[in-house]
Every structure is written in structure tokens, then in C-alpha cells.
Design a protein around this motif. Structure first.
Motif, PDB file in Angstrom:
ATOM      1  N   UNK A 136      31.874 -43.241  18.754  1.00  0.00           N
ATOM      2  CA  UNK A 136      32.942 -44.078  19.298  1.00  0.00           C
ATOM      3  C   UNK A 136      34.227 -43.280  19.465  1.00  0.00           C
ATOM      4  N   UNK A 137      34.529 -42.389  18.524  1.00  0.00           N
ATOM      5  CA  UNK A 137      35.747 -41.582  18.599  1.00  0.00           C
ATOM      6  C   UNK A 137      35.685 -40.574  19.736  1.00  0.00           C
ATOM      7  N   UNK A 138      34.497 -40.092  20.052  1.00  0.00           N
ATOM      8  CA  UNK A 138      34.360 -39.148  21.163  1.00  0.00           C
ATOM      9  C   UNK A 138      34.527 -39.850  22.504  1.00  0.00           C
ATOM     10  N   UNK A 139      34.246 -41.158  22.547  1.00  0.00           N
ATOM     11  CA  UNK A 139      34.447 -41.931  23.778  1.00  0.00           C
ATOM     12  C   UNK A 139      35.921 -42.281  23.945  1.00  0.00           C
ATOM     13  N   UNK A 140      36.559 -42.650  22.848  1.00  0.00           N
ATOM     14  CA  UNK A 140      37.992 -42.930  22.824  1.00  0.00           C
ATOM     15  C   UNK A 140      38.515 -42.567  21.447  1.00  0.00           C
ATOM     16  N   UNK A 141      39.664 -41.926  21.362  1.00  0.00           N
ATOM     17  CA  UNK A 141      40.068 -41.247  20.141  1.00  0.00           C
ATOM     18  C   UNK A 141      40.500 -42.172  19.007  1.00  0.00           C
ATOM     19  N   UNK A 142      40.933 -43.386  19.297  1.00  0.00           N
ATOM     20  CA  UNK A 142      41.514 -44.232  18.253  1.00  0.00           C
ATOM     21  C   UNK A 142      40.580 -44.522  17.070  1.00  0.00           C
ATOM     22  N   UNK A 143      39.255 -44.665  17.243  1.00  0.00           N
ATOM     23  CA  UNK A 143      38.407 -44.896  16.060  1.00  0.00           C
ATOM     24  C   UNK A 143      38.385 -43.743  15.068  1.00  0.00           C
ATOM     25  N   UNK A 144      39.029 -42.608  15.400  1.00  0.00           N
ATOM     26  CA  UNK A 144      39.070 -41.500  14.447  1.00  0.00           C
ATOM     27  C   UNK A 144      39.725 -41.894  13.129  1.00  0.00           C
ATOM     28  N   UNK A 145      40.548 -42.931  13.120  1.00  0.00           N
ATOM     29  CA  UNK A 145      41.192 -43.367  11.878  1.00  0.00           C
ATOM     30  C   UNK A 145      40.167 -43.838  10.849  1.00  0.00           C
ATOM     31  N   UNK A 146      38.972 -44.203  11.307  1.00  0.00           N
ATOM     32  CA  UNK A 146      37.946 -44.635  10.356  1.00  0.00           C
ATOM     33  C   UNK A 146      37.355 -43.460   9.574  1.00  0.00           C
ATOM     34  N   UNK A 147      37.559 -42.239  10.038  1.00  0.00           N
ATOM     35  CA  UNK A 147      37.046 -41.081   9.291  1.00  0.00           C
ATOM     36  C   UNK A 147      37.795 -40.937   7.969  1.00  0.00           C
ATOM     37  N   UNK A 148      39.137 -40.895   7.952  1.00  0.00           N
ATOM     38  CA  UNK A 148      39.805 -40.872   6.637  1.00  0.00           C
ATOM     39  C   UNK A 148      39.567 -42.142   5.829  1.00  0.00           C
ATOM     40  N   UNK A 149      39.317 -43.277   6.501  1.00  0.00           N
ATOM     41  CA  UNK A 149      38.989 -44.500   5.758  1.00  0.00           C
ATOM     42  C   UNK A 149      37.698 -44.300   4.965  1.00  0.00           C
ATOM     43  N   UNK A 225      55.458 -41.073  16.257  1.00  0.00           N
ATOM     44  CA  UNK A 225      54.607 -40.331  15.324  1.00  0.00           C
ATOM     45  C   UNK A 225      54.914 -40.698  13.874  1.00  0.00           C
ATOM     46  N   UNK A 226      56.202 -40.788  13.534  1.00  0.00           N
ATOM     47  CA  UNK A 226      56.581 -41.095  12.150  1.00  0.00           C
ATOM     48  C   UNK A 226      56.145 -42.507  11.769  1.00  0.00           C
ATOM     49  N   UNK A 227      56.487 -43.470  12.628  1.00  0.00           N
ATOM     50  CA  UNK A 227      56.161 -44.856  12.301  1.00  0.00           C
ATOM     51  C   UNK A 227      54.653 -45.097  12.305  1.00  0.00           C
ATOM     52  N   UNK A 228      53.940 -44.492  13.235  1.00  0.00           N
ATOM     53  CA  UNK A 228      52.483 -44.652  13.275  1.00  0.00           C
ATOM     54  C   UNK A 228      51.836 -44.057  12.034  1.00  0.00           C
ATOM     55  N   UNK A 229      52.335 -42.893  11.597  1.00  0.00           N
ATOM     56  CA  UNK A 229      51.798 -42.281  10.379  1.00  0.00           C
ATOM     57  C   UNK A 229      52.022 -43.191   9.179  1.00  0.00           C
ATOM     58  N   UNK A 230      53.214 -43.810   9.088  1.00  0.00           N
ATOM     59  CA  UNK A 230      53.486 -44.736   7.990  1.00  0.00           C
ATOM     60  C   UNK A 230      52.525 -45.916   8.000  1.00  0.00           C
ATOM     61  N   UNK A 231      52.330 -46.495   9.177  1.00  0.00           N
ATOM     62  CA  UNK A 231      51.432 -47.651   9.289  1.00  0.00           C
ATOM     63  C   UNK A 231      50.014 -47.262   8.879  1.00  0.00           C
ATOM     64  N   UNK A 232      49.555 -46.104   9.333  1.00  0.00           N
ATOM     65  CA  UNK A 232      48.187 -45.679   9.016  1.00  0.00           C
ATOM     66  C   UNK A 232      48.013 -45.431   7.518  1.00  0.00           C
ATOM     67  N   UNK A 233      49.004 -44.796   6.896  1.00  0.00           N
ATOM     68  CA  UNK A 233      48.911 -44.533   5.454  1.00  0.00           C
ATOM     69  C   UNK A 233      48.876 -45.842   4.671  1.00  0.00           C
ATOM     70  N   UNK A 234      49.787 -46.749   5.011  1.00  0.00           N
ATOM     71  CA  UNK A 234      49.817 -48.045   4.317  1.00  0.00           C
ATOM     72  C   UNK A 234      48.505 -48.795   4.529  1.00  0.00           C
ATOM     73  N   UNK A 235      47.998 -48.762   5.767  1.00  0.00           N
ATOM     74  CA  UNK A 235      46.746 -49.466   6.063  1.00  0.00           C
ATOM     75  C   UNK A 235      45.578 -48.863   5.284  1.00  0.00           C
ATOM     76  N   UNK A 236      45.526 -47.548   5.173  1.00  0.00           N
ATOM     77  CA  UNK A 236      44.431 -46.899   4.441  1.00  0.00           C
ATOM     78  C   UNK A 236      44.496 -47.232   2.955  1.00  0.00           C
TER      79      UNK A 236
END
Length: 546
Positions: A136-149, A225-236
Motif C-alpha cells: 500500500x505504501x508503494x502505491x501511495x506513500x501515506x501508509x508508511x506511517x504504519x511501519x513505525x506503528x 513538517x513540524x506540526x505533522x511530526x508532532x501529530x504523528x508522534x502523539x498518534x503513535x
């Protein structure tokens, strides 16, 4: 619309057209990574009407699969009850705006949700867990967040398989189309403006919100970039806590909603994760959560922006909902105790959710203050049309004469010639000059020039990522009528010499002119396209640097 682009891209590449030079009849390009073309390649084997029917059926199967995966993780006893709840969840998904958007446009987003959701819920066979997330990440990059999850929830092997499958799929695409892969990873991936008007309310990402409030591009990229990184860290962190407490589906949906927030563009068809969040909230157990779940499902089914007063909340309803899900709705971090997260063997991080939330809030407020400081007012734009001229802005009409040259005659008199810009078959097709005028309120930057015969469409984007305007093109070649006489005395003509005779026409056949007035061009784009939809001229750098 989008299915038509997929089919057209497959057929264009099959005919030797470079992937990222393909443009559909409506002006839409192919925007996904090259591996997406591998997944979409079977579309080229059937006619478009057949592809539409097959795609529709596949979307319906995908929706039922998502609903079945959701109920499978709820611990529901009895197959009849499970089937009934699966059908109810599928019905709610089908009437929601994101799935309706997938159906209407023939979008691929719902299939990416299926792949990531099923894999992250551990519903795939153990030896291949993580592979679907990588695909899924190779088709569209956004699912890459599930790898650190996967990594932070202790499924290290699954995370490695996800990363490896992503790399393998990307490598396969590079082997098949090396030039297209190089273009995507070095150029197209950074050209988010190719996707369309990112300032439209349909783009419910942080990046879209920053564009709508008028943050200029350099600072906007940093803030995003800063705000997105914060959201991703909090979400993880929140998703990890959900997983530890046995609420795997909640954790997965939290991460999915974070991808909606952090992606450069999150159109309606990307927002399926928010519908899943609403379903989980409605499932309880607290009445307050159930009520918020109903509100969220209503917001994801109907256009509720019109019910709110004009302002930031009205333009970003679903973005705010996604932020609420990530930080409070499904994983209320304010009540969490400190937790230890193993990053690498022997390396552990102690996470205190409430402290992290406080720090994130401070950084978010600071970023908001910076955004207010670098905010610019919307750019006003005006164009010259055949029916409207403003000589205070653009001066008297030239009819394509950018200059006059003296022409000696046999009888000793001097005539003159009207010169236009020269456009060769394979040369420059866009030329212009610009300056500032004091006409109008506050003055405007005026841009005047010509395009060559190869140009079919000229586009002006006031700020990169915002709405693109089609610039009216006005005939200014020999076919537009006789050239006008000069307004002033010709240079390089000796005193006492008679200037007479007809005007010699040296204007370029097929040339057309244009005039643009804008309050600001510091972040503008000026793009010329040929009849085949390919870009044949780019004046953005000249506009920004003078």
C-alpha cells in the motif's frame, strides 16, 4: 475521473509516453509513485466501460471487507450478530462522503485502507504480516506511517517485512521504468501543486489549512513538517497505548487519521479513516463517546460546514475532527501513565503522555504564532480580455508590436516595421516582462507578454498550491489585423528624415498576447501548456526573481 486517469496513464506508458508527462483530457496528471502503475496495469487489458463496472464491484467488496475487519476485532459473539453488524457498518461506510467520493471518481484510496487496515489488525497470515502495508505504501506513500506503528507496538518483524516489501515494490518499478522512477523521486514528489488547488476546502490536511490561512511557501513547508511530526508522534504514542490495552482497532484508526492530517493533500476520498473512527466511538462503551461518534458520522456523511459561521472551523471541520481523534477521541492521552518504548535493542524511551502533550501544545502554539507573522492577504488578480482593457494598468494596446525598426527605402525615405517576439518551432514559447504600477488601490504588479503558436493554454497560479487561473490569450500576430503605428517618434531616425509608407509586418504568425495584474507575484507560477497537455514554458522563476 480518476479511473480515467489511471487507464489513460497505463495506455500512454504502453505507447512510449513518459509517465509523468501524461496528462488526461481534463488536465489531470498521474500523481502516484511508479509502482502504482504496476498495480493498475490490468486496467489496460479491458475497455473503460468494463473497467468501471469491475472497479465499482471491487469498491463494494473493499467496503464490506473493511466492515468485516472492524467487527472481527470487536469480540462479537455469534455469527448472525457479527454478520448483521458487518452489514450495518458497511452501509454506514457506503453512504459516507469518503466512500461516495471513491465511487464517484473511481479512486484507489479505499483499497489502500483495506490493505493497511487488515494488515495492521493482524488479520493476515503471520508469515506475511506487514507485506500489505508495504505494498500500500508503494502505491501511495501515506501508509508508511504504519511501519513505525508496527515497530512501537512490538511487531518488529512485521515492520521489517513492511519496509522490505515497500523497497521491493519500489525497486521493481525502478527496474521497469527507471526514468519515471527518477523523475518521481527527484522532482514529482515535491511538486504537490500538480495535484490541483490545494487551498480548496476539500483538502482537509494540515498543509491545506496552512495554505487557506495564507502562510507563504517557505515558512509553510517548515510549519507543516513540524506540526505533522508532532501529530504523528502523539498518534503513535496513543496508538501504542490502545494496542497495549487490547484495543487494536482503535490504535490502527488513530494512526490512519494521523495520515489524513499529515499528508500534503487529503481529499474527501482519503478520509475513510474518520468514518471508522466514528463507528468505533458509536460502539461505546461511554454515552459521551457514542454521542461524539454520531456527530463525527454526521460530519463525514453530510456537508456540515454550512452550519458553522465563516472562519477557520468552517473551512477545516474534518481536519479538526481528525486531530481530535488522534489526540483525544480514541486515545485520551491525558489519562495515560508513563510508558517505556523500545526503539532499538538496548535503547528504550520513557514516554510520559501528559508531559508530551503539554510540550506538543507549546510547540503548536509557537508554530501558530509564526504562521500569523508570515501570513499574507489573498492575492487579487485581473486579466486583460477582448472585452475589457484598463489602460491605467496595461497602457495603450500594442497589437503585438513590441518595438519598431526603421526600414530604409530606395527613394531615400525611411519606413518602419512592427517587430514581435520570435518563436521558433523548438524554442521558447513564453516571454514576458513585468513591473509595478501605482494604478488602483495599493498598486499592482503587471505582467505582459506573448506565447508562441505551440501554446494551447496559459495558467497563472497566484500562490503555489492555490487555485490556477486560465489566462485569456489575445491574437497578436499577422492574423489579428494590421499593426498599429507607433505612438512616439522612432529611435535611430536622423532629424529631418521623412518616415512614411506602409508598416512592414514582422510579427510572428500564431503569436498571442496576455496581460495579468496581481497584487503580489512573489510566490506565483506562470505555466504554458501545449495541445498535448505537456508543459512547454515555465515563467515562475522569472516572476519570483524579476
Amino acid at each position: 475521473m480518476d479511473l480515467h486517469v489511471y487507464i489513460g496513464a497505463v495506455r500512454a506508458v504502453d505507447n512510449g509516453v513518459p509517465l509523468y508527462e501524461y496528462v488526461a483530457e481534463n488536465g489531470d496528471p498521474f500523481t502516484y509513485p511508479p509502482f502504482a502503475l504496476v498495480a493498475l496495469w490490468p486496467l489496460g487489458w479491458v475497455s473503460e466501460p468494463v473497467a468501471r463496472v469491475v472497479w465499482l464491484a471491487a469498491v463494494l467488496v473493499a467496503v464490506v471487507s473493511i466492515a468485516a475487519a472492524l467487527t472481527a476485532r470487536r469480540g462479537i459473539v455469534g455469527w448472525r450478530r457479527r454478520v448483521a453488524l458487518t452489514l450495518v457498518a458497511a452501509a454506514v461506510l457506503l453512504v459516507s462522503a469518503p466512500v461516495q467520493s471513491n465511487l464517484r471518481f473511481g479512486q484507489v484510496s479505499v483499497f489502500l485502507v483495506v490493505l493497511a487496515f487488515v494488515d495492521a489488525l493482524d488479520l493476515t497470515p503471520r508469515p506475511v504480516r506487514g507485506v500489505l502495508i508495504g505494498v500500500a505504501s508503494a502505491i501511495k506513500l501515506t501508509p508508511l506511517l504504519f511501519v513505525p506503528y508496527l515497530w512501537v507496538t512490538g511487531r518488529r518483524r512485521d515492520a521489517v517485512r513492511a519496509g522490505a516489501s515497500f523497497a521491493a515494490c519500489t525497486g521493481l518499478a525502478h527496474a521497469l521504468w527507471p526514468a519515471a522512477s527518477t523523475t518521481f523521486w527527484t522532482d514529482a514528489i515535491f511538486s504537490t501543486s500538480r495535484i490541483g488547488n490545494l487551498a480548496a476546502n476539500g483538502n482537509q490536511s494540515l498543509n491545506g489549512a496552512l495554505i487557506r490561512v495564507g502562510v507563504v511557501p517557505p515558512e509553510r513547508a517548515a510549519a507543516w513538517l513540524v506540526l505533522s511530526a508532532l501529530v504523528c508522534v502523539v498518534a503513535l504514542v496513543g496508538a501504542r497505548q490502545c494496542h497495549r490495552e487490547g484495543h487494536t482497532a482503535r490504535g490502527v484508526v488513530v494512526v490512519g487519521c494521523a495520515t489524513v492530517v499529515a499528508s500534503p493533500v487529503s481529499w474527501t476520498h482519503h478520509q475513510v479513516w474518520l468514518v471508522l473512527a466514528g463507528l468505533l466511538l458509536v460502539a461505546g462503551p461511554r454515552r459521551a463517546r457514542m454521542a461524539w461518534g454520531v456527530v463525527l458520522l454526521v460530519a463525514m456523511t453530510f456537508s456540515v460546514g454550512g452550519w458553522l459561521p465563516a472562519g477557520f472551523a468552517r473551512e477545516n471541520v474534518r481536519l479538526l475532527a481528525a486531530l481530535a481523534v488522534c489526540t483525544w477521541g480514541l486515545a485520551p492521552l491525558r489519562d495515560r501513565a508513563p510508558a517505556t518504548v523500545g526503539l532499538l535493542p538496548g535503547v528504550r524511551l520513557v514516554v510520559r503522555p501528559r508531559t508530551a502533550m503539554a510540550y506538543a501544545g507549546v510547540v503548536a502554539v509557537a508554530a501558530g504564532a509564526v504562521m500569523l507573522l508570515v501570513r499574507e492577504s489573498p492575492v487579487a488578480v485581473r486579466f486583460e480580455t477582448p472585452d475589457h482593457r484598463d489602460e491605467a494598468l496595461w497602457g495603450p494596446p500594442t497589437n503585438g508590436c513590441i518595438g519598431y525598426a526603421p526600414v530604409p527605402r530606395a527613394d531615400g525615405t525611411i519606413g518602419y516595421a512592427c517587430r514581435g517576439l520570435e518563436f521558433t518551432a523548438n524554442g521558447q514559447q513564453l516571454n514576458f516582462g513585468w513591473g509595478r504600477t501605482q494604478a488602483g488601490r495599493g498598486g499592482m504588479v503587471t505582467v505582459q507578454g506573448q506565447v508562441g503558436p505551440q501554446v494551447a493554454r496559459l495558467v497563472f497560479v497566484p500562490v503555489e498550491g492555490t487555485r490556477a487561473f486560465d489566462v485569456p490569450l489575445l491574437p497578436q500576430g499577422p492574423d489579428s489585423g494590421p499593426p498599429r503605428a507607433p505612438q512616439h517618434k522612432l529611435p535611430d531616425v536622423p532629424l529631418g528624415t521623412t518616415v512614411s509608407g506602409p508598416i512592414e509586418d514582422r510579427r510572428s504568425p500564431g503569436a498571442r498576447g496576455f496581460s495579468i495584474a496581481a497584487t503580489n507575484t512573489d510566490h506565483a507560477l506562470l505555466l504554458a501548456y501545449g495541445r498535448d497537455g505537456k508543459r512547454v514554458g515555465d515563467g515562475g522563476a522569472k516572476l519570483r526573481t524579476g
